[in-house]
Design a protein around this motif. Structure first.
Motif, PDB file in Angstrom:
ATOM      1  N   ARG A   3     -12.208  21.450-143.479  1.00 19.73           N
ATOM      2  CA  ARG A   3     -12.892  22.037-144.627  1.00 19.73           C
ATOM      3  C   ARG A   3     -13.237  20.936-145.632  1.00 19.73           C
ATOM      4  O   ARG A   3     -12.361  20.188-146.059  1.00 19.73           O
ATOM      5  CB  ARG A   3     -12.008  23.102-145.266  1.00 19.73           C
ATOM      6  CG  ARG A   3     -11.762  24.283-144.351  1.00 19.73           C
ATOM      7  CD  ARG A   3     -10.529  25.099-144.745  1.00 19.73           C
ATOM      8  NE  ARG A   3     -10.526  25.459-146.149  1.00 19.73           N
ATOM      9  CZ  ARG A   3     -11.232  26.461-146.678  1.00 19.73           C
ATOM     10  NH1 ARG A   3     -11.985  27.223-145.871  1.00 19.73           N
ATOM     11  NH2 ARG A   3     -11.179  26.736-147.963  1.00 19.73           N
ATOM     12  N   VAL A  30     -17.234  23.947-147.455  1.00 18.16           N
ATOM     13  CA  VAL A  30     -16.799  25.186-148.103  1.00 18.16           C
ATOM     14  C   VAL A  30     -17.417  25.364-149.479  1.00 18.16           C
ATOM     15  O   VAL A  30     -17.481  26.493-149.991  1.00 18.16           O
ATOM     16  CB  VAL A  30     -15.263  25.243-148.212  1.00 18.16           C
ATOM     17  CG1 VAL A  30     -14.640  25.287-146.827  1.00 18.16           C
ATOM     18  CG2 VAL A  30     -14.712  24.061-148.994  1.00 18.16           C
ATOM     19  N   ALA A  31     -17.866  24.277-150.118  1.00 21.14           N
ATOM     20  CA  ALA A  31     -18.449  24.393-151.457  1.00 21.14           C
ATOM     21  C   ALA A  31     -19.117  23.086-151.841  1.00 21.14           C
ATOM     22  O   ALA A  31     -18.850  22.036-151.253  1.00 21.14           O
ATOM     23  CB  ALA A  31     -17.381  24.761-152.490  1.00 21.14           C
ATOM     24  N   GLN A  45      -9.877  26.255-155.912  1.00 22.22           N
ATOM     25  CA  GLN A  45     -10.254  27.561-155.361  1.00 22.22           C
ATOM     26  C   GLN A  45     -10.239  27.570-153.835  1.00 22.22           C
ATOM     27  O   GLN A  45      -9.758  28.514-153.212  1.00 22.22           O
ATOM     28  CB  GLN A  45     -11.649  27.944-155.864  1.00 22.22           C
ATOM     29  CG  GLN A  45     -12.155  29.272-155.308  1.00 22.22           C
ATOM     30  CD  GLN A  45     -13.553  29.598-155.815  1.00 22.22           C
ATOM     31  OE1 GLN A  45     -14.048  28.992-156.776  1.00 22.22           O
ATOM     32  NE2 GLN A  45     -14.206  30.546-155.169  1.00 22.22           N
ATOM     33  N   HIS A  46     -10.760  26.510-153.224  1.00 26.43           N
ATOM     34  CA  HIS A  46     -10.954  26.505-151.765  1.00 26.43           C
ATOM     35  C   HIS A  46      -9.913  25.691-150.990  1.00 26.43           C
ATOM     36  O   HIS A  46      -9.810  25.837-149.771  1.00 26.43           O
ATOM     37  CB  HIS A  46     -12.352  25.968-151.442  1.00 26.43           C
ATOM     38  CG  HIS A  46     -13.468  26.844-151.914  1.00 26.43           C
ATOM     39  ND1 HIS A  46     -13.892  27.960-151.223  1.00 26.43           N
ATOM     40  CD2 HIS A  46     -14.255  26.761-153.024  1.00 26.43           C
ATOM     41  CE1 HIS A  46     -14.895  28.525-151.875  1.00 26.43           C
ATOM     42  NE2 HIS A  46     -15.142  27.821-152.972  1.00 26.43           N
ATOM     43  N   PRO A  48      -9.795  22.466-149.930  1.00 27.39           N
ATOM     44  CA  PRO A  48     -10.401  21.787-148.773  1.00 27.39           C
ATOM     45  C   PRO A  48      -9.479  20.704-148.227  1.00 27.39           C
ATOM     46  O   PRO A  48      -8.553  20.252-148.906  1.00 27.39           O
ATOM     47  CB  PRO A  48     -11.673  21.167-149.367  1.00 27.39           C
ATOM     48  CG  PRO A  48     -11.296  20.883-150.794  1.00 27.39           C
ATOM     49  CD  PRO A  48     -10.420  22.040-151.207  1.00 27.39           C
TER      50      PRO A  48
END
Length: 217
Positions: A3, A30-31, A45-46, A48
């Motif tokens: 990610r 992912v972002a 938040q993610h 990675p």
């Protein structure tokens, strides 16, 4: 699945890296963010595996974003890789001190970029070869804060051999092949050496190897 978070204030740069990553079966973007402040928020938040950060960005630059990620225990699994146009300058040194796990120049070949992402995701961070040499030249010419020679005496012969191979730029898999051991055992040797030498990451391990005289230029 690896990610990846992309953080760069230039949309064209982000699009180019995303295009490379999106076609890989084992990598997922992912972002994306255009500044370091948003990048840190998205990292939280993610979560990675890799945060690819540009150095010079508005609001919060890549160095401060790296510092915030490295200081957050919740983001301990996020490996920061700095993207730079400059090859080597004070920005790169400051990012290393802030906790960056590696550096890549933006003109890197696509296959080398993808390889670096996979290696960094394993915690086996890479420095671009051009940066590695200059990093060594810069740090080895400076007096160390404390002599690492005594600490090296605490290493086993196999750990010293592993450190020397890290200093040559080899990954854990390559070290394993060279030492005729498993990749897991190679990683164990490297991790134990880092613990004994109080090295935060492989970049610091490289510097210590040259400062101690274990490796020579």
């Amino acid at each position: 699945m690896i990610r990846v978070l992309l953080v760069d204030d230039q949309p064209l740069i982000r699009s180019g890296f995303r295009a490379l990553l999106d076609v890989e079966d084992d990598i997922e973007v992912v972002a994306e963010a255009a500044n370091g402040s948003d990048g840190v928020a998205l990292a939280r938040q993610h979560l990675p595996d890799i945060a690819l950060l540009d150095i010079q960005m508005p609001v919060v630059d890549g160095i401060e974003a790296t510092r915030r990620i490295a200081a957050d225990p919740a983001l301990a699994g996020v490996h920061v890789v700095i993207l730079t146009n400059y090859g080597l300058d004070e920005y790169v040194f400051n990012a290393l001190r802030a906790g960056a796990a590696g550096f890549l120049v933006k003109d890197i070949e696509p296959e080398d970029f993808l390889h670096a992402i996979r290696v960094a995701a394993r915690g086996d961070a890479l420095l671009a070869p051009s940066i590695t040499r200059k990093l060594i030249d810069r740090y080895v010419t400076q007096p160390p804060h404390a002599s690492p020679g005594a600490a090296l005496s605490a290493l086993t012969n196999r750990e010293r051999e592993a450190v020397a191979l890290v200093a040559q730029g080899l990954s854990n898999d390559e070290i394993a092949a060279r030492m005729t051991i498993s990749p897991t055992t190679a990683k164990t040797h490297v991790n134990r050496a880092m613990t004994k030498l109080h090295a935060r990451d492989r970049a610091q391990l490289v510097v210590l190897a040259y400062q101690s005289g274990l490796m020579t230029l």
